[in-house]
Each structure stands twice: as structure tokens, then as C-alpha cells.
Write a protein that holds these residues in place. Sequence first.
Motif, PDB file in Angstrom:
ATOM      1  N   THR A 151       0.799  -1.223   0.000  1.00 29.25           N
ATOM      2  CA  THR A 151       0.000   0.000   0.000  1.00 29.25           C
ATOM      3  C   THR A 151       0.833   1.276   0.000  1.00 29.25           C
ATOM      4  OG1 THR A 151      -0.143  -0.054   2.419  1.00 29.25           O
ATOM      5  CG2 THR A 151      -1.899  -1.151   1.178  1.00 29.25           C
ATOM      6  N   GLY A 152       2.149   1.163   0.117  1.00 25.17           N
ATOM      7  CA  GLY A 152       3.009   2.344   0.094  1.00 25.17           C
ATOM      8  C   GLY A 152       3.511   2.645  -1.308  1.00 25.17           C
ATOM      9  N   ALA A 153       4.294   3.706  -1.443  1.00 21.86           N
ATOM     10  CA  ALA A 153       4.858   4.088  -2.743  1.00 21.86           C
ATOM     11  C   ALA A 153       6.204   3.417  -2.964  1.00 21.86           C
ATOM     12  CB  ALA A 153       5.017   5.606  -2.817  1.00 21.86           C
ATOM     13  N   ASP A 154       6.512   3.155  -4.228  1.00 22.16           N
ATOM     14  CA  ASP A 154       7.816   2.640  -4.634  1.00 22.16           C
ATOM     15  C   ASP A 154       8.368   3.612  -5.677  1.00 22.16           C
ATOM     16  OD1 ASP A 154      10.047   1.320  -5.509  1.00 22.16           O
ATOM     17  OD2 ASP A 154       8.996  -0.525  -6.123  1.00 22.16           O
ATOM     18  N   VAL A 155       8.987   4.694  -5.196  1.00 21.24           N
ATOM     19  CA  VAL A 155       9.456   5.749  -6.098  1.00 21.24           C
ATOM     20  C   VAL A 155      10.551   5.227  -7.017  1.00 21.24           C
ATOM     21  CG1 VAL A 155      10.544   8.016  -6.224  1.00 21.24           C
ATOM     22  CG2 VAL A 155       8.784   7.565  -4.499  1.00 21.24           C
ATOM     23  N   ASP A 156      11.467   4.442  -6.464  1.00 20.30           N
ATOM     24  CA  ASP A 156      12.551   3.898  -7.284  1.00 20.30           C
ATOM     25  C   ASP A 156      11.996   3.005  -8.395  1.00 20.30           C
ATOM     26  OD1 ASP A 156      14.393   5.207  -5.737  1.00 20.30           O
ATOM     27  OD2 ASP A 156      14.828   3.470  -4.466  1.00 20.30           O
ATOM     28  N   GLY A 157      10.990   2.175  -8.044  1.00 13.49           N
ATOM     29  CA  GLY A 157      10.384   1.313  -9.041  1.00 13.49           C
ATOM     30  C   GLY A 157       9.668   2.103 -10.120  1.00 13.49           C
ATOM     31  N   ALA A 158       9.031   3.193  -9.724  1.00 18.30           N
ATOM     32  CA  ALA A 158       8.339   4.041 -10.697  1.00 18.30           C
ATOM     33  C   ALA A 158       9.337   4.664 -11.667  1.00 18.30           C
ATOM     34  CB  ALA A 158       7.538   5.113  -9.967  1.00 18.30           C
ATOM     35  N   GLN A 159      10.465   5.154 -11.137  1.00 19.60           N
ATOM     36  CA  GLN A 159      11.483   5.765 -12.001  1.00 19.60           C
ATOM     37  C   GLN A 159      12.100   4.727 -12.932  1.00 19.60           C
ATOM     38  OE1 GLN A 159      13.932   7.481  -8.937  1.00 19.60           O
ATOM     39  NE2 GLN A 159      12.959   9.497  -9.118  1.00 19.60           N
ATOM     40  N   ALA A 160      12.283   3.516 -12.416  1.00 15.59           N
ATOM     41  CA  ALA A 160      12.862   2.454 -13.240  1.00 15.59           C
ATOM     42  C   ALA A 160      11.927   2.085 -14.385  1.00 15.59           C
ATOM     43  CB  ALA A 160      13.163   1.233 -12.380  1.00 15.59           C
ATOM     44  N   ALA A 161      10.612   2.099 -14.123  1.00 11.03           N
ATOM     45  CA  ALA A 161       9.652   1.757 -15.174  1.00 11.03           C
ATOM     46  C   ALA A 161       9.732   2.730 -16.336  1.00 11.03           C
ATOM     47  CB  ALA A 161       8.239   1.731 -14.601  1.00 11.03           C
ATOM     48  N   LEU A 162      10.131   3.974 -16.033  1.00 11.83           N
ATOM     49  CA  LEU A 162      10.251   4.998 -17.080  1.00 11.83           C
ATOM     50  C   LEU A 162      11.693   5.197 -17.531  1.00 11.83           C
ATOM     51  CD1 LEU A 162       7.807   7.642 -15.540  1.00 11.83           C
ATOM     52  CD2 LEU A 162       7.378   6.189 -17.532  1.00 11.83           C
ATOM     53  N   ASP A 163      12.581   4.335 -17.077  1.00  9.15           N
ATOM     54  CA  ASP A 163      14.012   4.473 -17.384  1.00  9.15           C
ATOM     55  C   ASP A 163      14.534   5.838 -16.968  1.00  9.15           C
ATOM     56  OD1 ASP A 163      14.325   1.927 -18.468  1.00  9.15           O
ATOM     57  OD2 ASP A 163      13.681   2.583 -20.465  1.00  9.15           O
ATOM     58  N   GLY A 164      14.000   6.364 -15.900  1.00 11.00           N
ATOM     59  CA  GLY A 164      14.460   7.641 -15.375  1.00 11.00           C
ATOM     60  C   GLY A 164      14.031   8.857 -16.177  1.00 11.00           C
ATOM     61  N   GLU A 165      13.218   8.645 -17.223  1.00 13.51           N
ATOM     62  CA  GLU A 165      12.784   9.759 -18.060  1.00 13.51           C
ATOM     63  C   GLU A 165      11.539  10.411 -17.460  1.00 13.51           C
ATOM     64  OE1 GLU A 165      14.276  10.948 -20.784  1.00 13.51           O
ATOM     65  OE2 GLU A 165      15.902   9.507 -20.459  1.00 13.51           O
ATOM     66  N   PRO A 166      11.425  11.738 -17.541  1.00 13.64           N
ATOM     67  CA  PRO A 166      10.217  12.398 -17.051  1.00 13.64           C
ATOM     68  C   PRO A 166       9.020  12.013 -17.922  1.00 13.64           C
ATOM     69  CG  PRO A 166      11.581  13.969 -18.227  1.00 13.64           C
ATOM     70  CD  PRO A 166      12.396  12.708 -18.113  1.00 13.64           C
ATOM     71  N   ALA A 167       7.828  12.112 -17.343  1.00 12.49           N
ATOM     72  CA  ALA A 167       6.620  11.747 -18.073  1.00 12.49           C
ATOM     73  C   ALA A 167       5.464  12.615 -17.607  1.00 12.49           C
ATOM     74  CB  ALA A 167       6.292  10.269 -17.857  1.00 12.49           C
ATOM     75  N   THR A 168       4.427  12.656 -18.411  1.00  9.14           N
ATOM     76  CA  THR A 168       3.206  13.391 -18.068  1.00  9.14           C
ATOM     77  C   THR A 168       2.020  12.441 -18.184  1.00  9.14           C
ATOM     78  OG1 THR A 168       4.071  15.499 -18.864  1.00  9.14           O
ATOM     79  CG2 THR A 168       1.681  15.294 -18.697  1.00  9.14           C
ATOM     80  N   VAL A 169       1.123  12.501 -17.199  1.00  6.47           N
ATOM     81  CA  VAL A 169      -0.089  11.692 -17.242  1.00  6.47           C
ATOM     82  C   VAL A 169      -1.288  12.616 -17.053  1.00  6.47           C
ATOM     83  CG1 VAL A 169       0.051  11.163 -14.756  1.00  6.47           C
ATOM     84  CG2 VAL A 169      -1.305   9.699 -16.259  1.00  6.47           C
ATOM     85  N   ARG A 170      -2.265  12.461 -17.922  1.00  2.70           N
ATOM     86  CA  ARG A 170      -3.484  13.278 -17.865  1.00  2.70           C
ATOM     87  C   ARG A 170      -4.564  12.474 -17.149  1.00  2.70           C
ATOM     88  NH1 ARG A 170      -3.257  13.686 -24.253  1.00  2.70           N
ATOM     89  NH2 ARG A 170      -2.824  11.502 -23.725  1.00  2.70           N
ATOM     90  N   ILE A 171      -5.000  12.969 -15.986  1.00  2.00           N
ATOM     91  CA  ILE A 171      -5.979  12.248 -15.172  1.00  2.00           C
ATOM     92  C   ILE A 171      -7.261  13.073 -15.089  1.00  2.00           C
ATOM     93  CG2 ILE A 171      -6.506  11.281 -12.913  1.00  2.00           C
ATOM     94  CD1 ILE A 171      -3.563  10.786 -12.484  1.00  2.00           C
ATOM     95  N   ALA A 172      -8.361  12.514 -15.556  1.00  2.00           N
ATOM     96  CA  ALA A 172      -9.667  13.158 -15.442  1.00  2.00           C
ATOM     97  C   ALA A 172     -10.250  12.880 -14.059  1.00  2.00           C
ATOM     98  CB  ALA A 172     -10.604  12.640 -16.523  1.00  2.00           C
ATOM     99  N   HIS A 173     -10.924  13.874 -13.492  1.00  2.00           N
ATOM    100  CA  HIS A 173     -11.570  13.690 -12.193  1.00  2.00           C
ATOM    101  C   HIS A 173     -12.666  14.730 -12.031  1.00  2.00           C
ATOM    102  CE1 HIS A 173      -9.059  17.128 -11.101  1.00  2.00           C
ATOM    103  NE2 HIS A 173      -9.751  17.236  -9.983  1.00  2.00           N
ATOM    104  N   ASP A 174     -13.527  14.516 -11.054  1.00  2.00           N
ATOM    105  CA  ASP A 174     -14.617  15.439 -10.759  1.00  2.00           C
ATOM    106  C   ASP A 174     -14.131  16.438  -9.713  1.00  2.00           C
ATOM    107  OD1 ASP A 174     -16.923  16.788 -10.161  1.00  2.00           O
ATOM    108  OD2 ASP A 174     -18.044  15.035  -9.450  1.00  2.00           O
ATOM    109  N   SER A 175     -13.842  17.633 -10.159  1.00  2.00           N
ATOM    110  CA  SER A 175     -13.299  18.636  -9.234  1.00  2.00           C
ATOM    111  C   SER A 175     -14.344  19.121  -8.233  1.00  2.00           C
ATOM    112  CB  SER A 175     -12.745  19.833 -10.025  1.00  2.00           C
ATOM    113  OG  SER A 175     -13.765  20.411 -10.826  1.00  2.00           O
ATOM    114  N   ASP A 176     -15.634  18.873  -8.501  1.00  2.00           N
ATOM    115  CA  ASP A 176     -16.681  19.285  -7.564  1.00  2.00           C
ATOM    116  C   ASP A 176     -16.880  18.290  -6.430  1.00  2.00           C
ATOM    117  OD1 ASP A 176     -17.279  21.617  -9.001  1.00  2.00           O
ATOM    118  OD2 ASP A 176     -18.659  20.545 -10.322  1.00  2.00           O
ATOM    119  N   ASP A 177     -16.286  17.110  -6.575  1.00  2.00           N
ATOM    120  CA  ASP A 177     -16.378  16.106  -5.518  1.00  2.00           C
ATOM    121  C   ASP A 177     -15.185  16.290  -4.585  1.00  2.00           C
ATOM    122  OD1 ASP A 177     -17.263  13.566  -4.248  1.00  2.00           O
ATOM    123  OD2 ASP A 177     -15.353  12.837  -5.023  1.00  2.00           O
TER     124      ASP A 177
END
Length: 574
Positions: free
Chosen positions: A415-441
Motif C-alpha cells: 500500500t506504500g509508494a515505490d518511487v525507485d520502481g516508478a522511475q525504473a519503469a520509465l528508465d528515469g525519463e520524465p513523463a506526463t499523465v493526464r488524469i480526469a476527475h470530478d473537481s466538484d467532488d
Amino acid sequence: MHHGQKLDTTGRLRLTAVLIAAAVALTGCTPPEQAAREEPAAPTRVSIGVVGELTSFNAATATGDTAANRAVSALMDERLGSLDGDLQVVPNKGLGRITRVENDPLTVTYEIFPDRTWSDGTPVSVDDLLFGWAVTSHWFDDATYDDAGNVVSGTRYFDTAAQLDDIGRTARPSVDRTSDTLTLRYDEPFADWNRQWLLDRPVHVVAERAGVSVSDLMTAIRTAPPGNPAAPTTPNPVLAAAAAAWNTGFDVPEGEAADPTAAVAAGPWTVAAVTPEQLTLERRDDYEGEHEPEVSELIVRFYPDRAAQLDAVESGQVDLANLGDVDASEIATLEQAGVQVLAGPTTQALQLRFTPGTLPSLREAVSLAIDRQALVDDVIRPARPDAQPLQSFLSSPATGELYTDLVSGNGAPGTGADVDGAQAALDGEPATVRIAHDSDDPVSAAVFAQITTMASRAGITVRGPAAGEIPDASLTWVGEDESLYRSARDRLARGVDPADAVAAFARLRVETDPVGVLEQAKQIDRALFGTFAGVPLLERTGAVAVKDGVGGVTYTSEPDGVPPAFWDWTPAAS
């Protein structure tokens, strides 16, 4: 005074008592002083506050399916099963029984016990079950629909709110009237066979409102051909009349008082009085089931919105209410007013689901970057200290032991974060993710902000999609998971669906053994977790408020449902 005189006084008193008793036995009259002692006890009552107005005594129609109507139905309508506070099936052993008698083909019998009656005194019979099958099966429909769900040709008889399960198709039922038993044979196995309870509106009332006889309606159900959308025919006039009565005949006309005769039900209550603001139910003397209430009256009070309901609870106008989602400050205010608050998880779960086409490496990186425990600590725990991150795509703690069994061996990650694993998945390259959500909720907005911060630690920029952009992922609330079959059916089409998950669902939908259903659900979870299809995050908090001294009330995980087992409710001491 001699000894005989002493006995004479006592003897006269005893003789008087004997003569009075004899007179009562012969005449049925009760002496005035005894009548005073045997006056009927004052009614005992419990009141419940619900949001909305009573618009129909048929909550199963597309228009009648509202929170207020469902609350009234939960109190009045008795069927061969119900759901407990964890949304698990509880057979109603006081009305009849449902029995799986064969697996191949799946064959199920429905039996009504003798002497069970509707609230107007009419016996509950196999005719009622046969009519309920006609309503819920849509067996006679030959309608074709457009993408918006509108009928473009043919006939849809009964306009039910529930989604039709094509896999739940059966042959026309066989009926044994001597034993009040109906038998269903399914075209193929069906995982939710034990949630098909059939008993619906009383067929004699439907027939009367439709202007047809029960006999003619039963004949139509037994003989009319099944519907074929490829070759629609002229509607059967008897079925059409019955469907029209079922669709609207139990509604409350706008601006008019509700008709108590529309409230004929199989449960332990009759309608004593009804106004737009309040429904008063009285305990039936002729009720023969196992849900005999502890109180003699039950009052349902209707409020226009949640704020008014909350005020009514706080001021003591009602004894109990399902308040839905509450925050820590609202709980504290209620407790200061002497109200007990039963808080717990609801079936409304928030998930991050990725859009098909989102790169697997980005899905993995975002999933690993999210600290789900921190999300729950910040967003949920102030109101519910025992909250934990969700560990399943298909279910939540709202389903109690079922959820516990499901998450044992379903491949849920830490249930915790794995920052190193996340960076490894992207080969250390920066990335952008577009997440839709209900800002009124508020919950979605808070989670989006937290994910933005968490993802940045792994070099991922989170933003909302611009106009016309397809999001990479969405924060989505998924609805009530009344069964694992329905959960899988409703949730698998929400994003990335790996082939293994689809194959497991195909097996689950025809699995009739609960153990087998659970194992296929685990396989679906494993496939979704294993391919980083999304991230189950948390569920909304629910709260049932109970006035001090009122007993027998337990929590329900249905967001706007009536707490289960109303027959156990007891009033506060006067």
C-alpha cells in the motif's frame, strides 16, 4: 365469634370471586377494575428519516427507483431473500425457500409456505412468483434499442430499473399449485441465481388495476410466445395491460395524496396514514413470517435534502437515519448531541483506471508512485480511523467477510509508494499523465491533489486533460457491488481489460458454486493488478445515526439504504 364465623367472611370473598369468574366466562364481560388493568398497551414506535419524497410504492420501475421509494420498499416488501449490512444474501425462512436442485442444467425451485398473506389478507401464492418472473425476466419483450437505450421497435413490457442479465435467461417456469412451488430451468449456469427472488407486486392488485382477471393474466404468462426482437409482433393485450399497471399504477400522482391501497405488501406492516411528509406503518396482526417487529408502529419521515435530515437527527425528530457520507466534524456534532454514529465503509469505491492505449510503462510508473496508505490516512481516517486502502478492483470492506476472503491471495500489492520502481519503469525519463476527475467532488479533488504531489517525486507530471484530449486515466467512483458477478460485469469495461481478466469473468458468470465464484474473482484481480490496469484507492464513509436508547440498529454499507433487520429495532425508554 366462633370459628365458623371467621371462615364465613373468607368464604364469602372466595365465593364472590368464583361467581365473578363464572360470569366472565359465560358472558365474556370483564369487571371494570380488571378492564382497567387490561387496557391495550400504548403503541411503541421507532421513526426513521430518509431523504426524498414518496413517489411510488413500486421501487422496481425505472422511474420509481429512488432512495426514498427504496427505503419504503425495504420496510414493506418481503421476498424470499434480502441483503444484510454487508450486502450478502440472507434467505427468508419465514416466507418460503429457494433450492438449487440441479447444476446441469441449472434448476432452481421456489416455494411459498402455507398461510402467508399479503397485507390485505389475500394469500401469497405461486401465481405471484410466476408474475414476478414475467416482470424480471423480460421473457416476452421483443424490443430493439438504440445506443441511448430507447425503444426503436417492438415492445418492452415491464419498465424495470434493474439491468437485464441475458445470461439469466430461463425456460418458461413450471408450476406445481398443490405445493405452491415454481421451478426455473436456466438456459446456462448463472452465478447470481440465488439473488433472483421473483416475488414482486401482488398479482391480484396488478390485475385489478389492469382491468384483467388473475386467471387471464396467468394464462397469458403460461402461453404467450417468447419475444423475438428480430421479429416483433403485436403486443399481447393482457400482458400489455398488466405491464402498464405495473409501470405506473403504484405511483403517487404529483400533488395528490398517496393511495394506501397501492401499498399492499407481504411484509409485517400495513399503511395507517400517509402524507407527503410522513408514512405511518402499523404492525399486522395476521403476519405469519419471521420478521415480526418489536415495535407496533414505524414512522418514515421524508426530508427534502441531506441537510434537513441531518438537522432532524441532531434535534431528535427521528430515532435513526442513514446519513451517507459524513465527515469528522459532522460526526463530532452528532455525538455531542447524544447521537450514536455507526460509521463504516460504503460500496462507493474510488479507483484510478487507465485508458486503453496508455503505455504499459506509464501505467506501471503511476501505480508504483501512489502511496495509497497516505491517501487513506489524509482523506478517510479523520472520519473513520480503521479505514485501510482498497485491495480489490471488484469489492470493498463493505461486503465484510467476502472482501476478506477475496483479498487473500488476489495479487494485491503493497500500500506504500515505490518511487525507485516508478522511475525504473520509465528508465528515469520524465513523463506526463493526464488524469480526469470530478473537481466538484471533495474526495476526488483531494485525491487528485495528493496523486499530483506523489507522482512528482518519481518525475511524473500530473494534469487534467485539456478540452478534446483523451485522458490517460480517470478517477472514477464505481457503484454498489451487490455480488462479485455484478461487480465484475460492471467494472471490467471501465478501462484496460487484460485477456486473463476477461477469460476469468467468462468462467465466473457461469459458476454457480460460491467457492468457484470467489476463485474466479481472485483471478480477475490478479490479472488487473498484474498488468497495472489501475489502482483501487479507497471507499466513501457511511454513517447510520441512532438516538440514544434506541436498540437493535446495525450499520449498512448501502449508501442510502435502510439499516437491516428493522424487526429488531426497539424504542428508547420513555
